[in-house]
Design a protein around this motif. Structure first.
Motif, PDB file in Angstrom:
ATOM      1  N   HIS A  89       0.853  -1.192   0.000  1.00  0.00           N
ATOM      2  CA  HIS A  89       0.000   0.000   0.000  1.00  0.00           C
ATOM      3  C   HIS A  89       0.891   1.244   0.000  1.00  0.00           C
ATOM      4  O   HIS A  89       1.955   1.252   0.616  1.00  0.00           O
ATOM      5  N   TYR A  90       0.428   2.277  -0.668  1.00  0.00           N
ATOM      6  CA  TYR A  90       1.145   3.554  -0.645  1.00  0.00           C
ATOM      7  C   TYR A  90       0.490   4.481   0.375  1.00  0.00           C
ATOM      8  O   TYR A  90      -0.679   4.309   0.743  1.00  0.00           O
ATOM      9  N   TYR A  91       1.259   5.476   0.829  1.00  0.00           N
ATOM     10  CA  TYR A  91       0.738   6.375   1.858  1.00  0.00           C
ATOM     11  C   TYR A  91       1.304   7.784   1.700  1.00  0.00           C
ATOM     12  O   TYR A  91       2.454   7.973   1.314  1.00  0.00           O
ATOM     13  N   GLY A  92       0.472   8.750   2.029  1.00  0.00           N
ATOM     14  CA  GLY A  92       0.935  10.117   2.230  1.00  0.00           C
ATOM     15  C   GLY A  92       0.742  11.056   1.067  1.00  0.00           C
ATOM     16  O   GLY A  92       0.283  12.187   1.249  1.00  0.00           O
ATOM     17  N   ASP A  93       1.098  10.611  -0.144  1.00  0.00           N
ATOM     18  CA  ASP A  93       0.959  11.485  -1.307  1.00  0.00           C
ATOM     19  C   ASP A  93       0.027  10.858  -2.343  1.00  0.00           C
ATOM     20  O   ASP A  93       0.146  11.125  -3.541  1.00  0.00           O
ATOM     21  N   VAL A  94      -0.907  10.048  -1.848  1.00  0.00           N
ATOM     22  CA  VAL A  94      -1.883   9.391  -2.724  1.00  0.00           C
ATOM     23  C   VAL A  94      -3.081  10.308  -2.927  1.00  0.00           C
ATOM     24  O   VAL A  94      -3.583  10.919  -1.975  1.00  0.00           O
ATOM     25  N   GLU A  95      -3.534  10.411  -4.170  1.00  0.00           N
ATOM     26  CA  GLU A  95      -4.740  11.188  -4.450  1.00  0.00           C
ATOM     27  C   GLU A  95      -5.944  10.461  -3.854  1.00  0.00           C
ATOM     28  O   GLU A  95      -6.187   9.288  -4.138  1.00  0.00           O
ATOM     29  N   ASP A  96      -6.693  11.144  -3.024  1.00  0.00           N
ATOM     30  CA  ASP A  96      -7.818  10.517  -2.315  1.00  0.00           C
ATOM     31  C   ASP A  96      -8.813   9.919  -3.303  1.00  0.00           C
ATOM     32  O   ASP A  96      -9.323  10.613  -4.185  1.00  0.00           O
ATOM     33  N   GLY A  97      -9.073   8.625  -3.177  1.00  0.00           N
ATOM     34  CA  GLY A  97     -10.043   7.945  -4.032  1.00  0.00           C
ATOM     35  C   GLY A  97      -9.482   7.429  -5.341  1.00  0.00           C
ATOM     36  O   GLY A  97     -10.207   6.769  -6.095  1.00  0.00           O
ATOM     37  N   ASN A  98      -8.209   7.673  -5.622  1.00  0.00           N
ATOM     38  CA  ASN A  98      -7.604   7.217  -6.875  1.00  0.00           C
ATOM     39  C   ASN A  98      -7.047   5.804  -6.677  1.00  0.00           C
ATOM     40  O   ASN A  98      -5.953   5.623  -6.132  1.00  0.00           O
ATOM     41  N   VAL A  99      -7.780   4.803  -7.108  1.00  0.00           N
ATOM     42  CA  VAL A  99      -7.398   3.409  -6.874  1.00  0.00           C
ATOM     43  C   VAL A  99      -6.081   3.076  -7.546  1.00  0.00           C
ATOM     44  O   VAL A  99      -5.310   2.236  -7.063  1.00  0.00           O
ATOM     45  N   MET A 100      -5.778   3.730  -8.657  1.00  0.00           N
ATOM     46  CA  MET A 100      -4.540   3.462  -9.378  1.00  0.00           C
ATOM     47  C   MET A 100      -3.301   3.775  -8.537  1.00  0.00           C
ATOM     48  O   MET A 100      -2.228   3.238  -8.784  1.00  0.00           O
ATOM     49  N   GLN A 101      -3.437   4.649  -7.547  1.00  0.00           N
ATOM     50  CA  GLN A 101      -2.295   5.043  -6.726  1.00  0.00           C
ATOM     51  C   GLN A 101      -2.277   4.354  -5.362  1.00  0.00           C
ATOM     52  O   GLN A 101      -1.330   4.535  -4.591  1.00  0.00           O
TER      53      GLN A 101
END
Length: 395
Positions: free
Chosen positions: A301-313
């Motif tokens: 899982h990625y954290y911190g700079d993920v666009e909210d709701g963007n499943v691709m990130q």
């Protein structure tokens, strides 16, 4: 004849989306659209459609897979029998501790996947009492975990806001922390993961509670109560015994090194024998399974700079070969959990079964595979200036 036709740009855009999202033959014939022509929302929709279609085709071919509730119940029963059977074999001195521990952890990993699917009501959707009962049984079988009824709200929020500051579920298992000895220790112990970083956990819990948008003081107090008592009573008892056993073993080892051999009362020796048995059959398997799962999950899982709701990130596929020993005790979580973020309704065994088709589409759409650089970036999505150094897409 007098009606105005849609603007040419809108017609082209609409036609393109219809072709991408509505053409089943494209998926069946393995014709995947060029990802560069799609938005992240369109990529997500195409992956979801492809994954769900692969699952539907599998069920059409193997009709017994449609009995989803029965399959879930059977997996639960067989896993519990496997755990109890392994403990009995160890008690009878038929198997050694080094075999009992991984066996129990392996069977417990199936129950964890069941719990996850039960949280999404994949089994017994129309019978919530059985769904709830299975969740409680799974909690008893894996006492190191949070109350699954509390986890349900946490996990559903995780899907809506994965990788953001309010994603308390992933933050709780060290996602987003810099890699050092402290994170390594916290990875296998949920209680230490809280006690060793109280400030950051309190901040994450606050963000999570605010994100729930409590309508009044009563709902706010309920949310606070949930977070303070998420491990009560089973988890509280487990960690008291687990940490007590660790302290006891450390004390006995130090006493031996110092040449001290105290004469203990028979009742104390009996208690130590019971604790040692529980360590081999319950506590050490819990630690092993938890460490493997949390190591994989917190880094895919990625954290911190993920666009909210963007499943691709939100996730990557983490299936590099040297992680196989850890994947073994979390049902290949790193390879299949990203699929779940795109297609929530599929049970864990279907995700594994159709992972080859899913991975082909996900790779083409731009989902990351084996981004080992995440270990250096504290799980941030944004990569270094030279992504080729960090990203390995050949696995």
């Amino acid at each position: 004849l007098g009606a105005r036709s849609p603007a040419p740009v809108n017609r082209i855009k609409y036609a393109r989306r219809e072709q991408i999202l509505g053409d089943d033959m494209m998926i069946k014939q393995n014709r995947i659209p060029q990802s560069t022509a799609l938005t992240n929302e369109e990529k997500t929709a195409f992956i979801r459609k492809s994954v769900l279609q692969a699952g539907d085709e599998l069920r059409a071919k193997h009709r017994w897979l449609k009995h989803q509730d029965a399959i879930g119940a059977i997996i639960m029963v067989l896993s519990l029998l496997g755990m109890l059977g392994s403990a009995w074999l160890y008690y009878q001195e038929i198997i050694s501790w080094w075999l009992c521990i991984p066996l129990v952890a392996l069977f417990a990993s199936f129950i964890h996947e069941l719990e996850h699917d039960l949280i999404h009501t994949i089994y017994f959707r129309k019978n919530p009492k059985i769904n709830r009962m299975m969740l409680i049984i799974g909690w008893i079988a894996r006492p190191s975990t949070i109350n699954p009824l509390v986890r349900r709200r946490l996990h559903l929020h995780h899907h809506k806001h994965s990788g953001t500051e309010s994603d308390l579920e992933e933050r709780g298992i060290t996602n987003g922390e810099h890699w050092n000895m402290k994170r390594l220790i916290m990875t296998g112990d949920n209680k230490l993961a809280t006690k060793l970083r109280t400030k950051s956990i309190h901040e994450a819990a606050y963000a999570y509670i605010v994100a729930q948008k409590p309508s009044d003081d009563a709902e706010l107090k309920k949310l606070i109560h949930e977070q303070r008592n998420g491990y009560f009573p089973i988890g509280k008892i487990y960690y008291f015994v687990w940490h007590g056993w660790l302290i006891l073993q450390a004390t006995l080892i130090l006493a031996t090194l110092a040449g001290i051999s105290p004469a203990l009362p028979s009742a104390v020796n009996t208690a130590i024998d019971i604790l040692n048995f529980l360590a081999v059959t319950v506590m050490l398997p819990c630690f092993l399974r938890t460490f493997c799962l949390h190591f994989i999950s917190s880094n895919m899982h990625y954290y911190g700079d993920v666009e909210d709701g963007n499943v691709m990130q939100q996730t990557q596929v983490l299936n590099v070969w040297w992680l196989f020993p850890l994947q073994l005790f979390c049902f290949n979580f790193g390879a299949t959990h990203a699929i779940h973020h795109f297609a929530v309704r599929e049970p864990f065994y279907i995700r594994q079964w159709t992972s080859k088709q899913a991975h082909a589409v996900m790779r083409e759409m731009g989902v990351r595979f084996n981004d080992i650089g995440t270990f250096k970036r504290a799980n941030r999505y944004t990569m270094a200036a030279n992504p080729a150094v960090e990203l390995n897409t050949n696995n």
